[in-house]
Design a protein around this motif. Structure first.
Motif, PDB file in Angstrom:
ATOM      1  N   GLY A 236      38.712  39.655  29.927  1.00 36.31           N
ATOM      2  CA  GLY A 236      37.331  39.623  30.375  1.00 36.31           C
ATOM      3  C   GLY A 236      37.164  38.805  31.637  1.00 36.31           C
ATOM      4  O   GLY A 236      36.231  39.012  32.403  1.00 36.31           O
ATOM      5  N   GLY A 237      38.096  37.868  31.884  1.00 36.81           N
ATOM      6  CA  GLY A 237      38.108  37.056  33.094  1.00 36.81           C
ATOM      7  C   GLY A 237      39.435  37.212  33.794  1.00 36.81           C
ATOM      8  O   GLY A 237      39.975  38.316  33.888  1.00 36.81           O
ATOM      9  N   ASN A 238      39.996  36.079  34.256  1.00 33.86           N
ATOM     10  CA  ASN A 238      41.255  36.186  34.997  1.00 33.86           C
ATOM     11  C   ASN A 238      42.476  36.357  34.103  1.00 33.86           C
ATOM     12  O   ASN A 238      43.602  36.344  34.582  1.00 33.86           O
ATOM     13  CB  ASN A 238      41.430  35.002  35.955  1.00 33.86           C
ATOM     14  CG  ASN A 238      41.613  33.675  35.237  1.00 33.86           C
ATOM     15  OD1 ASN A 238      41.730  33.615  34.010  1.00 33.86           O
ATOM     16  ND2 ASN A 238      41.608  32.587  36.000  1.00 33.86           N
ATOM     17  N   ARG A 239      42.258  36.530  32.792  1.00 33.73           N
ATOM     18  CA  ARG A 239      43.352  36.880  31.893  1.00 33.73           C
ATOM     19  C   ARG A 239      43.422  38.396  31.655  1.00 33.73           C
ATOM     20  O   ARG A 239      44.219  38.870  30.847  1.00 33.73           O
ATOM     21  CB  ARG A 239      43.188  36.154  30.557  1.00 33.73           C
ATOM     22  CG  ARG A 239      43.321  34.645  30.676  1.00 33.73           C
ATOM     23  CD  ARG A 239      43.364  33.976  29.322  1.00 33.73           C
ATOM     24  NE  ARG A 239      43.592  32.543  29.456  1.00 33.73           N
ATOM     25  CZ  ARG A 239      43.885  31.727  28.449  1.00 33.73           C
ATOM     26  NH1 ARG A 239      43.993  32.217  27.215  1.00 33.73           N
ATOM     27  NH2 ARG A 239      44.087  30.440  28.643  1.00 33.73           N
ATOM     28  N   THR A 240      42.580  39.122  32.357  1.00 32.83           N
ATOM     29  CA  THR A 240      42.561  40.583  32.216  1.00 32.83           C
ATOM     30  C   THR A 240      43.684  41.193  33.048  1.00 32.83           C
ATOM     31  O   THR A 240      43.870  40.819  34.211  1.00 32.83           O
ATOM     32  CB  THR A 240      41.208  41.146  32.696  1.00 32.83           C
ATOM     33  OG1 THR A 240      40.154  40.421  32.074  1.00 32.83           O
ATOM     34  CG2 THR A 240      41.086  42.618  32.361  1.00 32.83           C
ATOM     35  N   PRO A 241      44.465  42.113  32.487  1.00 35.95           N
ATOM     36  CA  PRO A 241      45.578  42.718  33.231  1.00 35.95           C
ATOM     37  C   PRO A 241      45.132  43.381  34.530  1.00 35.95           C
ATOM     38  O   PRO A 241      43.962  43.743  34.707  1.00 35.95           O
ATOM     39  CB  PRO A 241      46.127  43.750  32.239  1.00 35.95           C
ATOM     40  CG  PRO A 241      45.760  43.216  30.901  1.00 35.95           C
ATOM     41  CD  PRO A 241      44.413  42.571  31.088  1.00 35.95           C
ATOM     42  N   ILE A 242      46.093  43.543  35.423  1.00 38.09           N
ATOM     43  CA  ILE A 242      45.855  44.033  36.784  1.00 38.09           C
ATOM     44  C   ILE A 242      46.472  45.422  36.958  1.00 38.09           C
ATOM     45  O   ILE A 242      47.568  45.690  36.481  1.00 38.09           O
ATOM     46  CB  ILE A 242      46.460  43.048  37.806  1.00 38.09           C
ATOM     47  CG1 ILE A 242      45.734  41.685  37.714  1.00 38.09           C
ATOM     48  CG2 ILE A 242      46.395  43.600  39.225  1.00 38.09           C
ATOM     49  CD1 ILE A 242      46.473  40.564  38.427  1.00 38.09           C
ATOM     50  N   ILE A 243      45.736  46.280  37.660  1.00 37.98           N
ATOM     51  CA  ILE A 243      46.195  47.651  37.951  1.00 37.98           C
ATOM     52  C   ILE A 243      46.143  47.896  39.459  1.00 37.98           C
ATOM     53  O   ILE A 243      45.203  47.458  40.132  1.00 37.98           O
ATOM     54  CB  ILE A 243      45.283  48.679  37.222  1.00 37.98           C
ATOM     55  CG1 ILE A 243      45.615  48.744  35.742  1.00 37.98           C
ATOM     56  CG2 ILE A 243      45.409  50.058  37.833  1.00 37.98           C
ATOM     57  CD1 ILE A 243      46.877  49.511  35.402  1.00 37.98           C
ATOM     58  N   ASP A 244      47.133  48.598  39.975  1.00 36.97           N
ATOM     59  CA  ASP A 244      47.149  49.037  41.376  1.00 36.97           C
ATOM     60  C   ASP A 244      46.621  50.473  41.403  1.00 36.97           C
ATOM     61  O   ASP A 244      47.309  51.407  41.000  1.00 36.97           O
ATOM     62  CB  ASP A 244      48.579  48.963  41.915  1.00 36.97           C
ATOM     63  CG  ASP A 244      48.704  49.402  43.379  1.00 36.97           C
ATOM     64  OD1 ASP A 244      47.764  50.047  43.892  1.00 36.97           O
ATOM     65  OD2 ASP A 244      49.744  49.117  43.982  1.00 36.97           O
ATOM     66  N   GLU A 245      45.387  50.661  41.885  1.00 36.27           N
ATOM     67  CA  GLU A 245      44.757  51.991  41.844  1.00 36.27           C
ATOM     68  C   GLU A 245      45.484  53.011  42.714  1.00 36.27           C
ATOM     69  O   GLU A 245      45.534  54.190  42.369  1.00 36.27           O
ATOM     70  CB  GLU A 245      43.281  51.896  42.251  1.00 36.27           C
ATOM     71  CG  GLU A 245      42.364  51.424  41.140  1.00 36.27           C
ATOM     72  CD  GLU A 245      40.961  52.012  41.251  1.00 36.27           C
ATOM     73  OE1 GLU A 245      40.557  52.381  42.365  1.00 36.27           O
ATOM     74  OE2 GLU A 245      40.278  52.101  40.210  1.00 36.27           O
ATOM     75  N   GLU A 246      46.036  52.569  43.822  1.00 36.41           N
ATOM     76  CA  GLU A 246      46.760  53.517  44.683  1.00 36.41           C
ATOM     77  C   GLU A 246      48.034  54.009  43.987  1.00 36.41           C
ATOM     78  O   GLU A 246      48.399  55.180  44.083  1.00 36.41           O
ATOM     79  CB  GLU A 246      47.096  52.861  46.025  1.00 36.41           C
ATOM     80  CG  GLU A 246      45.889  52.641  46.922  1.00 36.41           C
ATOM     81  CD  GLU A 246      45.193  53.950  47.255  1.00 36.41           C
ATOM     82  OE1 GLU A 246      45.870  54.859  47.773  1.00 36.41           O
ATOM     83  OE2 GLU A 246      43.982  54.078  46.982  1.00 36.41           O
ATOM     84  N   GLY A 277      42.605  45.498  48.378  1.00 37.56           N
ATOM     85  CA  GLY A 277      41.448  45.893  47.580  1.00 37.56           C
ATOM     86  C   GLY A 277      41.761  46.888  46.487  1.00 37.56           C
ATOM     87  O   GLY A 277      40.960  47.068  45.563  1.00 37.56           O
ATOM     88  N   HIS A 278      42.920  47.556  46.570  1.00 38.78           N
ATOM     89  CA  HIS A 278      43.234  48.538  45.524  1.00 38.78           C
ATOM     90  C   HIS A 278      43.874  47.891  44.290  1.00 38.78           C
ATOM     91  O   HIS A 278      44.214  48.590  43.345  1.00 38.78           O
ATOM     92  CB  HIS A 278      44.107  49.674  46.066  1.00 38.78           C
ATOM     93  CG  HIS A 278      45.348  49.232  46.789  1.00 38.78           C
ATOM     94  ND1 HIS A 278      46.528  48.956  46.145  1.00 38.78           N
ATOM     95  CD2 HIS A 278      45.574  49.023  48.119  1.00 38.78           C
ATOM     96  CE1 HIS A 278      47.444  48.608  47.029  1.00 38.78           C
ATOM     97  NE2 HIS A 278      46.891  48.645  48.246  1.00 38.78           N
ATOM     98  N   LEU A 279      44.043  46.567  44.320  1.00 41.23           N
ATOM     99  CA  LEU A 279      44.407  45.851  43.097  1.00 41.23           C
ATOM    100  C   LEU A 279      43.116  45.449  42.386  1.00 41.23           C
ATOM    101  O   LEU A 279      42.221  44.873  43.001  1.00 41.23           O
ATOM    102  CB  LEU A 279      45.212  44.585  43.405  1.00 41.23           C
ATOM    103  CG  LEU A 279      46.685  44.693  43.774  1.00 41.23           C
ATOM    104  CD1 LEU A 279      47.331  43.317  43.698  1.00 41.23           C
ATOM    105  CD2 LEU A 279      47.440  45.667  42.903  1.00 41.23           C
ATOM    106  N   ARG A 280      43.003  45.744  41.120  1.00 46.31           N
ATOM    107  CA  ARG A 280      41.798  45.375  40.371  1.00 46.31           C
ATOM    108  C   ARG A 280      42.150  45.168  38.905  1.00 46.31           C
ATOM    109  O   ARG A 280      43.255  45.465  38.452  1.00 46.31           O
ATOM    110  CB  ARG A 280      40.686  46.412  40.547  1.00 46.31           C
ATOM    111  CG  ARG A 280      41.081  47.874  40.327  1.00 46.31           C
ATOM    112  CD  ARG A 280      40.865  48.305  38.920  1.00 46.31           C
ATOM    113  NE  ARG A 280      41.008  49.747  38.700  1.00 46.31           N
ATOM    114  CZ  ARG A 280      41.102  50.313  37.523  1.00 46.31           C
ATOM    115  NH1 ARG A 280      41.107  49.567  36.431  1.00 46.31           N
ATOM    116  NH2 ARG A 280      41.240  51.635  37.397  1.00 46.31           N
TER     117      ARG A 280
END
Length: 351
Positions: A236-246, A277-280
């Motif tokens: 829910g915060g900075n422990r949320t996994p990261i995805i590369d949209e590209e 920006g494509h990391l979210r």
């Protein structure tokens, strides 16, 4: 677990949770009664339940988890005994207790395991302790969990591991599961996490780009071409996994892998805010699918509560595999080794 057991063919007649939002979520999706509060306050009520096939549940794991303090004296750790008291009151044909792998494997919890086996035997159950990985049962997540399972018959216990393993199957990748939702923010994938991603000044590197800590917070990147690590309740915060949209949508070269290679070859960490920006962050809708919840499952509460409920859940398809194996044994169905398992066994022996 209720979703998985229901999909396997069980009819749940009574449920319990202490989390008010989780109870409301249950009511929105299930027809059976739920008692909201400490299970210790409902034990006498359970004595009235008759002819129950299975008692199943997951007592709180925080006291046993490697992500926590691993304190057997944590009050929540005592609820494994409340579970066994429920079994004693109901006297079902069998029971299934789920918890974290650490409870099954760490030496510091050996005394608890021994007491669980002893307690179950006193109640008239033959038991086994299995550690299963979600990625072996159709779940795009590398999530290991223990299952303490008891039957009245010793022969039934001898069959249960094979009965469950008969439902092993290939799991889809994270990308295959979440890509149909579309990019974060669209109507099908609207419940986004706005926690900013920043570079770690002192990255902790591992062999895999998807381990270690290249970014601040404990939300590690997920490889859309592979399986996610355990989806945690602390998201829910900075422990949320990261995805590369590209990488996810366009098949572009992974920024995560490129940056990892840069650091592993002695490159200097980038400035804190120098993140494309494509990391979210993962969205709620994506986390639901990685946990294999039905797409139409409704959650109550604020987003922070929904994240917690998702992370605390047993992946539905893993629960379904366990439940189907249990049902096969209860119904006396012949338990065969599947052809693909036999072939794998023969290959291993030849090696």
């Amino acid at each position: 677990m209720d979703v998985g057991f229901s999909d396997a063919g069980f009819q749940t007649i009574w449920a319990n949770d202490i989390d008010k939002d989780a109870c409301e979520t249950y009511k929105l999706n299930h027809d059976s009664q739920i008692f909201c509060g400490s299970i210790d306050g409902a034990l006498e009520e359970l004595s009235e339940l008759k002819d129950v096939g299975c008692v199943f549940g997951g007592p709180p794991c925080q006291g046993f988890s490697v992500a926590g303090k691993m304190d057997a004296h944590d009050p929540r750790s005592k609820l494994v005994w409340s579970f066994m008291q429920a079994v004693e009151k109901i006297q079902p044909q069998c029971f299934v207790m789920e918890n974290v792998k650490a409870l099954a494997k760490l030496a510091k919890f050996e005394a608890i395991r021994a007491e669980l086996f002893k307690t179950a035997a006193t109640l008239g159950y033959h038991t086994t302790l299995l550690v299963l990985n979600s990625k072996d049962f159709g779940v795009p997540q590398n999530r290991e969990r223990m299952f303490f399972i008891g039957f009245r018959s010793e022969n039934d216990v001898k069959q249960i591991e094979q009965a469950i393993n008969n439902y092993q199957c290939l799991s889809p990748t994270v990308g295959e599961v979440i890509r149909p939702l579309g990019r974060a923010g669209n109507p099908k994938n609207a419940r986004v996490c706005n926690a900013r991603i920043t570079n770690a000044a002192k990255p902790i590197l591992r062999k895999s780009p998807y381990a270690g800590m290249m970014f601040n917070g404990q939300g590690r990147p997920i490889n859309p071409d592979g399986f996610a690590s355990t989806i945690a309740a602390s998201m829910g915060g900075n422990r949320t996994p990261i995805i590369d949209e590209e990488h996810l949508y366009n098949g572009s070269k992974s920024y995560v892998e490129s940056y990892h290679s840069h650091l592993m070859t002695g490159g200097i960490p980038k400035e804190m805010y120098d993140v494309p920006g494509h990391l979210r962050r993962l969205t709620i809708d994506e986390a639901l699918l990685i946990q294999t919840f039905p797409s139409d499952y409704i959650f109550a509460g604020k987003n922070s509560s929904i994240w917690r409920q998702i992370g605390n859940a047993v992946p539905c398809k893993l629960a379904q595999a366990v439940a189907t194996g249990v049902l096969d044994v209860l119904n006396g169905r012949p338990i065969y080794i599947q052809k693909n398992q036999l072939e794998m066994s023969l290959v291993n022996e030849s090696n």
